[in-house]
Motif scaffolding. Structure first.
Motif, short mmCIF file in Angstrom:
data_model
loop_
_atom_site.label_atom_id
_atom_site.label_comp_id
_atom_site.label_asym_id
_atom_site.label_seq_id
_atom_site.Cartn_x
_atom_site.Cartn_y
_atom_site.Cartn_z
N GLY A 140 0.37 12.14 -6.96
CA GLY A 140 -0.10 12.13 -8.35
C GLY A 140 -1.58 11.93 -8.52
N GLY A 141 -2.27 11.52 -7.45
CA GLY A 141 -3.73 11.53 -7.48
C GLY A 141 -4.42 10.39 -8.18
N LYS A 142 -3.67 9.31 -8.50
CA LYS A 142 -4.38 8.14 -9.02
C LYS A 142 -4.80 7.31 -7.81
N VAL A 143 -6.10 7.11 -7.66
CA VAL A 143 -6.59 6.30 -6.55
C VAL A 143 -7.46 5.19 -7.13
N ALA A 144 -7.42 4.01 -6.54
CA ALA A 144 -8.16 2.90 -7.13
C ALA A 144 -8.26 1.72 -6.18
N VAL A 145 -9.23 0.86 -6.46
CA VAL A 145 -9.26 -0.45 -5.81
C VAL A 145 -9.39 -1.52 -6.88
N ASN A 146 -9.18 -2.76 -6.47
CA ASN A 146 -9.22 -3.89 -7.41
C ASN A 146 -10.63 -4.48 -7.48
N LEU A 147 -10.92 -5.11 -8.61
CA LEU A 147 -12.12 -5.94 -8.74
C LEU A 147 -11.63 -7.38 -8.84
N PRO A 148 -12.52 -8.37 -8.62
CA PRO A 148 -12.07 -9.76 -8.80
C PRO A 148 -11.52 -9.97 -10.21
N GLN A 149 -12.00 -9.19 -11.19
CA GLN A 149 -11.55 -9.35 -12.58
C GLN A 149 -10.20 -8.70 -12.85
N GLY A 150 -9.72 -7.88 -11.98
CA GLY A 150 -8.43 -7.26 -12.28
C GLY A 150 -8.08 -6.12 -11.34
N LYS A 151 -6.80 -5.74 -11.45
CA LYS A 151 -6.25 -4.75 -10.54
C LYS A 151 -6.62 -3.32 -10.95
N ASN A 152 -6.85 -2.49 -9.98
CA ASN A 152 -7.09 -1.05 -10.18
C ASN A 152 -8.19 -0.77 -11.21
N LEU A 153 -9.20 -1.63 -11.26
CA LEU A 153 -10.21 -1.45 -12.32
C LEU A 153 -11.24 -0.36 -12.00
N VAL A 154 -11.38 0.00 -10.74
CA VAL A 154 -12.22 1.16 -10.43
C VAL A 154 -11.40 2.19 -9.69
N GLY A 155 -11.47 3.42 -10.16
CA GLY A 155 -10.66 4.44 -9.52
C GLY A 155 -11.00 5.82 -10.00
N ALA A 156 -10.15 6.75 -9.64
CA ALA A 156 -10.38 8.15 -10.01
C ALA A 156 -9.04 8.88 -10.04
N PHE A 157 -9.06 10.05 -10.65
CA PHE A 157 -7.95 10.98 -10.48
C PHE A 157 -8.41 11.96 -9.42
N TYR A 158 -7.81 11.93 -8.29
CA TYR A 158 -8.27 12.78 -7.18
C TYR A 158 -7.07 13.11 -6.30
N GLN A 159 -6.70 14.37 -6.28
CA GLN A 159 -5.45 14.75 -5.61
C GLN A 159 -5.63 14.94 -4.10
N PRO A 160 -4.61 14.53 -3.34
CA PRO A 160 -4.65 14.82 -1.90
C PRO A 160 -4.44 16.32 -1.64
N LYS A 161 -4.67 16.73 -0.41
CA LYS A 161 -4.41 18.13 -0.02
C LYS A 161 -2.98 18.30 0.46
N GLY A 162 -2.33 17.20 0.73
CA GLY A 162 -0.94 17.28 1.18
C GLY A 162 -0.38 15.90 1.43
N VAL A 163 0.95 15.81 1.37
CA VAL A 163 1.62 14.52 1.61
C VAL A 163 2.77 14.75 2.58
N LEU A 164 2.84 13.92 3.61
CA LEU A 164 3.92 14.02 4.58
C LEU A 164 4.77 12.76 4.51
N ILE A 165 6.03 12.93 4.14
CA ILE A 165 6.93 11.79 4.00
C ILE A 165 7.99 11.84 5.09
N ASP A 166 7.84 10.95 6.05
CA ASP A 166 8.80 10.88 7.14
C ASP A 166 9.62 9.60 6.95
N VAL A 167 10.91 9.76 6.65
CA VAL A 167 11.71 8.57 6.35
C VAL A 167 11.91 7.68 7.58
N ASN A 168 11.61 8.20 8.76
CA ASN A 168 11.73 7.34 9.94
C ASN A 168 10.82 6.12 9.87
#
Ligand SMILES: NC(=O)c1ccc[n+]([C@@H]2O[C@H](COP(=O)([O-])OP(=O)(O)OC[C@H]3O[C@@H](n4cnc5c(N)ncnc54)[C@H](O)[C@@H]3O)[C@@H](O)[C@H]2O)c1
Ligand SMILES: [Zn+2]
Length: 348
Positions: A140-168
């Motif tokens: 979904g492309g929501k990427v972020a990090v936390n600041l001491p003041q709160g969660k996910n306060l700096v971020g961007a909408f930036y999509q990956p080029k691909g996602v690999l989901i291995d249930v192992n």
């Protein structure tokens, strides 16, 4: 192997879901150009999977570097991001190289933020290793990090080029973390509709099917509203309460999915209080959450203590609060007219 496509014009990408598909990484995400890769991960995941991952991908790249962060939400910070930039610069990464995130949501978010900002954006791939990251954080492309003041306060909408989901990867995941991921799947089931939800209730389905269904729902919604302006907000079901619970307990007592489970129950109570929620919903949802060992009520915390945290929510104004409320399975909406009195009433 199953494939879900996220269709966003030139930012489209595929999510591959399967068992034992890590080795396919290079064939799934091959590039014409020679390129370097930086693996962003943490020490826990690296100790278990580092060698296997390197062996699986190294032939596809001219060089593979690593950024191994300490484990934990505490390290989802600008400091970790800066460490990433340092490795990238020292190894002369350019925009034709790439980043591969290997880990849970913390790593997907941190590595994703590094990718979104290094040289104004470098390609990245997600290899999520927790259930929560597989069904939610890695896509979904929501990427972020936390600041001491709160969660996910700096971020961007930036999509990956691909996602690999291995249930192992889930074989080594602690049980509590697995349940935490199920909470987001149940949330997706409530939004998705009777088909999806009743499959979960019946309990007879392969894990891969549940993951695929949750991802398909998110894919559909992200496609309609990539930047979280309207319908995507319904994916935040349970999250306004969850974020308040997590903040009030300093992120120590509950895992994210556990807080979401309690939050979903409060969202239902709120819906009942304003007379919009089907009376049969509460028991069905509660039973399903409990089946996955998820908590459904607050322990050792006065619900009233949550109230101040609602006013720092991204959607709030001072006189009314916005909440995502399920009316019934398959019908979840945003309500912007929740007054402090109504809220106070259900938190009594
Ligand atoms: N960007 C989004 O859309 C989005 C969505 C949901 C959550 N998130 C973020 O995701 C984070 C939570 O993610 P999470 O629940 O995956 O937590 P996490 O990343 O902290 O991982 C949980 C724990 O599991 C360990 N782990 C990971 N994979 C493992 C494996 N295969 N075997 C054994 N241990 C393993 C990790 O080292 C960690 O200790 C939060 O920061 C949240 O904000 C982001
Ligand atoms: Zn969540």
């Amino acid at each position: 192997m199953r494939t879900v496509k996220i269709k966003l014009g030139e930012n489209s990408y595929s999510i591959y879901i399967g068992k034992g598909i890590l080795e396919e990484f290079n064939s799934l995400f091959s590039s014409k150009e020679a390129r370097k890769a930086l693996i962003v991960t943490n020490n826990t995941v690296w100790n278990i999977y580092g060698k296997r991952v390197i062996d699986s991908i190294k032939d596809g790249f001219t060089k593979v570097e690593t950024l191994i962060l300490p484990d934990g939400e505490r390290y989802k910070t600008l400091r970790s991001v800066e460490k990433g930039y340092k490795v990238l610069v020292e190894n002369k990464f350019t925009r034709s190289d790439c980043i591969i995130n290997l880990g849970g949501g913390v790593i997907c978010d941190t590595g994703g933020f590094i990718s979104a900002t290094y040289m104004r954006g470098i390609d990245f791939y997600q290899i999520p290793t927790t259930l929560l990251a597989q069904v939610d954080a890695s896509i979904g492309g929501k990427v972020a990090v936390n600041l001491p003041q709160g969660k996910n306060l700096v971020g961007a909408f930036y999509q990956p080029k691909g996602v690999l989901i291995d249930v192992n990867f889930l074989e080594t995941l602690p049980k509590r973390e697995l349940s935490s991921g199920w909470s987001e799947i149940i949330k997706a089931g409530i939004i998705g509709g009777e088909d999806f939800f009743s499959i979960l209730e019946r309990g007879k389905y392969p894990l891969i099917t549940a993951i695929e269904k949750a991802i398909k729902l998110k894919a559909k919604i992200v496609k309609m509203d990539e930047k979280d302006k309207a319908i995507r907000k319904i994916l935040n079901l349970g999250h306004t309460f969850a974020h308040a619970i997590e903040s009030a307990t300093n992120y120590r007592r509950y895992l994210h999915g556990e807080a979401v489970a309690i939050g979903i129950m409060y969202a239902i109570k709120l819906g009942e209080a304003i007379g919009v929620t089907d009376p049969s919903l509460k028991d069905r949802v509660k039973a399903l959450l409990e089946r996955f060992n998820l908590p459904t009520e607050l322990k050792k915390l006065n619900p009233q203590d949550l109230i101040p945290y609602f006013y720092v929510d991204k959607k709030a104004t001072t006189s009314s609060l916005s909440f995502i409320i399920p009316l019934k399975i398959g019908d979840v909406r945003e309500f912007r007219n929740i007054t402090p009195e109504i809220l106070g009433g259900i938190l009594k």
